[in-house]
Design a protein around this motif. Structure first.
Motif, mmCIF file in Angstrom:
data_model
loop_
_atom_site.group_PDB
_atom_site.id
_atom_site.type_symbol
_atom_site.label_atom_id
_atom_site.label_comp_id
_atom_site.label_asym_id
_atom_site.label_seq_id
_atom_site.Cartn_x
_atom_site.Cartn_y
_atom_site.Cartn_z
ATOM 1 N N SER A 11 -56.446 22.062 -34.120
ATOM 2 C CA SER A 11 -57.375 21.472 -33.731
ATOM 3 C C SER A 11 -58.088 21.556 -32.138
ATOM 4 C CB SER A 11 -57.516 20.081 -34.000
ATOM 5 O OG SER A 11 -56.419 19.258 -32.767
ATOM 6 N N THR A 12 -56.500 21.960 -31.378
ATOM 7 C CA THR A 12 -56.806 22.961 -29.778
ATOM 8 C C THR A 12 -57.320 24.260 -30.168
ATOM 9 O OG1 THR A 12 -54.682 22.015 -29.445
ATOM 10 C CG2 THR A 12 -55.355 23.372 -27.307
ATOM 11 N N ALA A 13 -57.316 24.764 -30.588
ATOM 12 C CA ALA A 13 -57.572 26.401 -31.318
ATOM 13 C C ALA A 13 -59.057 25.965 -30.971
ATOM 14 C CB ALA A 13 -57.303 27.149 -31.885
ATOM 15 N N THR A 14 -59.881 24.790 -32.097
ATOM 16 C CA THR A 14 -61.113 24.688 -32.836
ATOM 17 C C THR A 14 -61.615 24.262 -30.990
ATOM 18 O OG1 THR A 14 -59.821 25.098 -33.866
ATOM 19 C CG2 THR A 14 -62.601 24.212 -33.947
ATOM 20 N N THR A 15 -61.075 23.660 -30.292
ATOM 21 C CA THR A 15 -61.981 22.353 -29.408
ATOM 22 C C THR A 15 -62.143 23.429 -28.332
ATOM 23 O OG1 THR A 15 -61.047 20.620 -30.049
ATOM 24 C CG2 THR A 15 -61.391 21.105 -27.730
ATOM 25 N N VAL A 16 -61.218 24.143 -27.670
ATOM 26 C CA VAL A 16 -61.490 25.591 -26.642
ATOM 27 C C VAL A 16 -61.774 26.147 -27.142
ATOM 28 C CG1 VAL A 16 -60.428 26.824 -25.734
ATOM 29 C CG2 VAL A 16 -58.449 24.860 -25.971
ATOM 30 N N MET A 17 -62.302 27.091 -28.391
ATOM 31 C CA MET A 17 -63.289 27.803 -29.218
ATOM 32 C C MET A 17 -64.883 26.896 -28.655
ATOM 33 S SD MET A 17 -63.484 29.961 -31.652
ATOM 34 C CE MET A 17 -61.438 29.858 -32.652
ATOM 35 N N THR A 18 -64.854 25.949 -28.968
ATOM 36 C CA THR A 18 -65.737 25.249 -28.960
ATOM 37 C C THR A 18 -66.658 25.553 -27.968
ATOM 38 O OG1 THR A 18 -65.665 23.748 -30.522
ATOM 39 C CG2 THR A 18 -67.841 22.949 -29.852
ATOM 40 N N VAL A 19 -66.087 24.904 -26.404
ATOM 41 C CA VAL A 19 -65.949 24.793 -25.239
ATOM 42 C C VAL A 19 -66.525 25.744 -24.152
ATOM 43 C CG1 VAL A 19 -64.915 23.794 -22.833
ATOM 44 C CG2 VAL A 19 -64.146 22.837 -24.320
ATOM 45 N N SER A 20 -65.583 26.787 -24.589
ATOM 46 C CA SER A 20 -66.213 28.664 -24.311
ATOM 47 C C SER A 20 -68.067 28.613 -24.945
ATOM 48 C CB SER A 20 -65.256 29.733 -25.230
ATOM 49 O OG SER A 20 -63.659 29.184 -24.663
ATOM 50 N N PHE A 21 -67.551 27.930 -26.195
ATOM 51 C CA PHE A 21 -69.067 28.715 -25.779
ATOM 52 C C PHE A 21 -70.040 27.677 -25.737
ATOM 53 C CE2 PHE A 21 -69.508 31.130 -30.398
ATOM 54 C CZ PHE A 21 -68.578 31.172 -30.457
ATOM 55 N N VAL A 22 -69.960 26.081 -25.373
ATOM 56 C CA VAL A 22 -70.423 25.654 -24.516
ATOM 57 C C VAL A 22 -71.073 26.178 -23.112
ATOM 58 C CG1 VAL A 22 -70.704 23.702 -23.185
ATOM 59 C CG2 VAL A 22 -70.057 23.282 -25.759
ATOM 60 N N ASN A 23 -69.778 26.631 -22.401
ATOM 61 C CA ASN A 23 -69.291 27.356 -21.208
ATOM 62 C C ASN A 23 -70.686 28.420 -21.348
ATOM 63 O OD1 ASN A 23 -68.161 25.132 -20.074
ATOM 64 N ND2 ASN A 23 -65.958 26.697 -20.334
ATOM 65 N N LEU A 55 -73.641 20.608 -25.568
ATOM 66 C CA LEU A 55 -72.619 19.641 -25.693
ATOM 67 C C LEU A 55 -72.424 19.001 -27.028
ATOM 68 C CD1 LEU A 55 -69.853 18.998 -24.212
ATOM 69 C CD2 LEU A 55 -72.120 17.139 -22.617
ATOM 70 N N ALA A 56 -73.836 18.476 -27.415
ATOM 71 C CA ALA A 56 -73.896 17.847 -28.715
ATOM 72 C C ALA A 56 -73.659 18.516 -30.409
ATOM 73 C CB ALA A 56 -75.545 17.221 -28.659
ATOM 74 N N GLN A 57 -73.584 19.776 -30.184
ATOM 75 C CA GLN A 57 -73.290 20.828 -31.051
ATOM 76 C C GLN A 57 -72.240 20.590 -30.795
ATOM 77 O OE1 GLN A 57 -75.750 24.205 -30.199
ATOM 78 N NE2 GLN A 57 -76.414 23.284 -32.303
ATOM 79 N N ALA A 58 -70.855 20.845 -29.861
ATOM 80 C CA ALA A 58 -69.536 20.837 -29.459
ATOM 81 C C ALA A 58 -69.161 19.696 -30.145
ATOM 82 C CB ALA A 58 -69.159 21.277 -28.261
ATOM 83 N N ILE A 59 -69.559 18.538 -29.677
ATOM 84 C CA ILE A 59 -69.154 17.212 -30.312
ATOM 85 C C ILE A 59 -68.632 16.880 -31.836
ATOM 86 C CG2 ILE A 59 -69.536 14.428 -30.061
ATOM 87 C CD1 ILE A 59 -70.976 14.863 -27.502
ATOM 88 N N SER A 60 -69.864 17.558 -32.497
ATOM 89 C CA SER A 60 -69.505 17.705 -33.433
ATOM 90 C C SER A 60 -68.715 18.465 -34.724
ATOM 91 C CB SER A 60 -71.257 17.587 -35.020
ATOM 92 O OG SER A 60 -71.647 19.684 -33.892
ATOM 93 N N VAL A 61 -68.602 19.316 -33.601
ATOM 94 C CA VAL A 61 -67.556 20.273 -34.481
ATOM 95 C C VAL A 61 -66.132 19.513 -33.751
ATOM 96 C CG1 VAL A 61 -66.452 22.340 -33.956
ATOM 97 C CG2 VAL A 61 -69.247 22.489 -33.636
ATOM 98 N N ILE A 62 -65.377 19.530 -32.685
ATOM 99 C CA ILE A 62 -64.835 17.983 -32.437
ATOM 100 C C ILE A 62 -63.948 17.828 -33.682
ATOM 101 C CG2 ILE A 62 -63.951 16.514 -30.811
ATOM 102 C CD1 ILE A 62 -64.730 18.369 -28.948
ATOM 103 N N MET A 63 -65.456 16.510 -34.125
ATOM 104 C CA MET A 63 -65.835 15.620 -35.010
ATOM 105 C C MET A 63 -64.915 16.471 -36.110
ATOM 106 S SD MET A 63 -68.722 13.426 -34.713
ATOM 107 C CE MET A 63 -68.706 12.054 -32.978
ATOM 108 N N GLY A 64 -65.326 17.236 -36.548
ATOM 109 C CA GLY A 64 -64.680 17.877 -37.774
ATOM 110 C C GLY A 64 -63.749 19.044 -37.573
ATOM 111 N N ALA A 65 -62.835 19.166 -36.537
ATOM 112 C CA ALA A 65 -61.323 19.385 -35.485
ATOM 113 C C ALA A 65 -60.640 18.397 -36.315
ATOM 114 C CB ALA A 65 -61.610 20.169 -34.644
ATOM 115 N N ASN A 66 -60.503 17.332 -36.095
ATOM 116 C CA ASN A 66 -59.991 16.061 -36.462
ATOM 117 C C ASN A 66 -60.213 15.654 -37.971
ATOM 118 O OD1 ASN A 66 -59.463 13.669 -33.848
ATOM 119 N ND2 ASN A 66 -61.893 14.988 -32.989
#
Length: 578
Positions: free
Chosen positions: A63-75, A81-92
């Motif tokens: 889940s850490t890899a997915t979260t970091v990948m998502t943050v990179s895309f936000v940057n 950020l809203a899309q990133a939050i939905s991805v992080i929810m899925g990562a859980n």
């Protein structure tokens, strides 16, 4: 309990963590670019974003890899950020697959499966084409082997018969809310200390399935693991940029909110999950005997996995409707620093404090180099403006001199920024290259190191021109004649066109870039330089201007030509031509 049993337990936990790390990194090397494309394409709304996060995390087992990948895309501006939050929810949700793998390993003797995996893995590792599959099989074999050792060690320890341990857990009132909170905090602290929720989950499964730890306290530990893993990411993100800290805070909010509501329905929810698995909560060793009690307790590893999954699924179902509100909350809590983005030197996309995998780091470095490239064209624009100011400085009015000096100081600051950016990006890429990388990623890093070196040379060329113009402006030499100014502006226009082409390549995909356009502009710059060189000798001989003025004039022309060469070098490095 002997010292060797303790070392066996610790060693197998270390082997478990190493196996998971090896598996995750091998999967990311095999599918890194494809996963990035999936993340970019499949997050059109909150539900597809959640599903994407689940599938990607289940694929890479991190889940850490997915979260970091998502943050990179936000940057990078590819995800909101809203899309990133939905991805992080899925990562859980995706990360709960790990618990099911571990529960299977704790319940059945799977050690025999590890040996063929080791054998096939070592053969594939020595075949260059399939070595990442070999790495994955080796990681999987280590994981299975570690689970088998943990299961065997747990049985040998007879924790269910250890009276001292049973008395210790019995000293906590199972019906007390304070006991639940205590074990919840303990789970969070353990996860934070060992930096692995999988290791703490394994310990919890051993204690529960042996009959030593009651299920309610065991699940409290699992809830604490959920919070402990987010504390780690939030501490790592403290030195990162605003969006990374917001995403980490959203992750923590998600898990903390889930723990809060589950505490209100703690026992009914656990009893429901136990019913699904077929575990009898009311069974007592004194009533049914030790053998039946332990057979019932053996199901607890599946209870923990089922609880982990159902908790995250229900929590996601509740919070997915409130993503806009969560986004507003984290933006309100973490506000961006008020700085002049253009003048402030810092890396915008590389987040040094946030843990990430080497394959994902390349994406951040590419975005940083793109920013570097855009900054160098802005710097060249300032040099063009400086030349314009110097051309109208015949009277050298005080206000005009002040504007000239301010602009020159700004260019000087940009030169320092370009030096720092080269060093920071190069050091970052060197650190990334120390890890085990795919051949494709190694080639990308070599090309990117060349790009930052050439971009810094562009900054040097710009500053050299600014110094020459300043020396001319503040010196005693005659002014350029109108013809010279026209030629300089024309040469700078050609150079600016080449910089525009370079940035077009940096911002887009190289498959759609016409590299011949860059080479044609470079040929125009070279031909024009040669033409002006010949013209300059003739004009000096005809006494249209002095030799000293002609020398400064040609210094600027030659510096533009050098800058054009650096641009071609950047383009060739990005296109992989040399």
């Amino acid at each position: 309990m002997s010292i060797w049993v303790i070392f066996t337990l610790l060693g197998s936990l270390a082997l478990l963590m190493f196996g998971m790390k090896t598996m995750s990194e091998a999967l990311q090397k095999m599918a890194g670019p494809q996963l990035r494309h999936v993340l970019g394409a499949m997050t059109t709304n909150r539900f597809t974003g959640m599903l994407t996060g689940t599938l990607v995390t289940a694929s890479v087992q991190s889940s850490t890899a997915t979260t970091v990948m998502t943050v990179s895309f936000v940057n990078a501006g590819l995800l909101t950020l809203a899309q990133a939050i939905s991805v992080i929810m899925g990562a859980n949700i995706g990360t709960t697959l790990t618990a099911w793998i571990m529960s299977a390993g704790m319940s059945f003797d799977v050690s025999n499966l590890s040996y063929p995996a080791f054998f096939v893995g070592i053969i594939l590792i020595y075949q260059k084409k399939h070595r990442y599959i070999g790495d994955f099989l080796f990681g999987l074999a280590f994981l299975i082997f570690a689970l088998a050792i943990l299961r065997k060690t747990g049985q040998e320890m007879n924790l269910g018969e250890n009276q001292a341990l049973l008395n210790f857990f019995a000293s906590f009132d199972p019906n007390s809310f304070l006991t639940t909170l205590l074990f919840l905090v303990l789970g969070g602290i353990l996860t934070f200390c060992v930096q692995s929720s999988a290791a703490v989950m394994a310990i919890t499964m051993i204690l529960c399935s042996s009959g030593a730890l009651p299920i309610y306290q065991g699940i409290a530990l699992v809830m604490g693991e959920n919070i402990g893993t987010t504390v780690t990411s939030n501490l790592a993100a403290m030195s990162a940029n605003t969006q990374a800290r917001r995403a980490a805070l959203a992750h923590m909010f998600f898990n903390v909110f889930g723990v809060v509501w589950i505490l209100f329905v703690f026992r009914p929810f656990i009893d429901m999950v136990c019913g699904w698995v077929g575990y009898d909560v009311t069974m007592s060793k004194e009533v049914v005997g030790a053998q039946a009690f332990l057979a019932n307790a053996a199901k607890l590893s599946f209870v923990l996995a089922a609880f982990h999954t159902s908790f995250n699924v229900v929590n996601t179902f509740i919070l997915i409707w409130f993503i806009p509100q969560i986004e507003k909350l984290v933006c309100w809590v973490i506000k961006p620093k008020k700085v002049d983005e253009e003048e402030d030197f810092r890396l915008h996309f590389i987040t040094a404090g946030f843990m990430k995998t080497p394959e994902l780091s390349v994406l951040e470095a590419q975005k940083e180099i793109q920013s570097f490239s855009e900054r160098m064209q802005r710097m060249f624009g300032m040099v063009k403006e400086l030349l314009t100011l110097s051309s109208s400085a015949n009277s050298k009015k005080d206000s005009q001199a002040s504007d000239f000096n301010k602009l020159y100081t700004r260019i000087e600051k940009y030169e320092g920024i370009s030096d720092n950016m080269e060093l920071e990006i190069a050091n970052y890429l060197n650190n990334v290259s120390d890890a085990h990388l795919s051949d494709e990623t190694k080639a990308k890093i070599r090309a990117m190191l060349r790009e930052v070196s050439e971009l810094e040379s562009i900054g040097d060329a710009c500053f050299n021109m600014a110094r020459t113009i300043s020396r001319k402006y503040n010196g005693k030499e005659d002014h350029f004649v109108e013809k010279q100014y026209d030629h300089l502006h024309q040469m700078m226009e050609l150079t600016d066109q080449s910089l525009t082409q370079m940035n077009r390549l940096m911002q887009g995909r190289k498959e759609s870039f016409d590299v011949n356009r860059t080479f044609n502009i470079e040929n125009e710059i070279n031909n024009y330089r040669n033409q002006l060189k010949t013209q300059n000798i003739t004009d000096v001989n005809n006494h249209e201007y002095t030799y000293a003025v002609g020398t400064i004039y040609m210094d600027l022309i030659n510096e533009c030509e050098k800058l054009g060469d650096y641009v071609v070098n950047v383009v060739e490095a990005r296109m992989g031509l040399r």
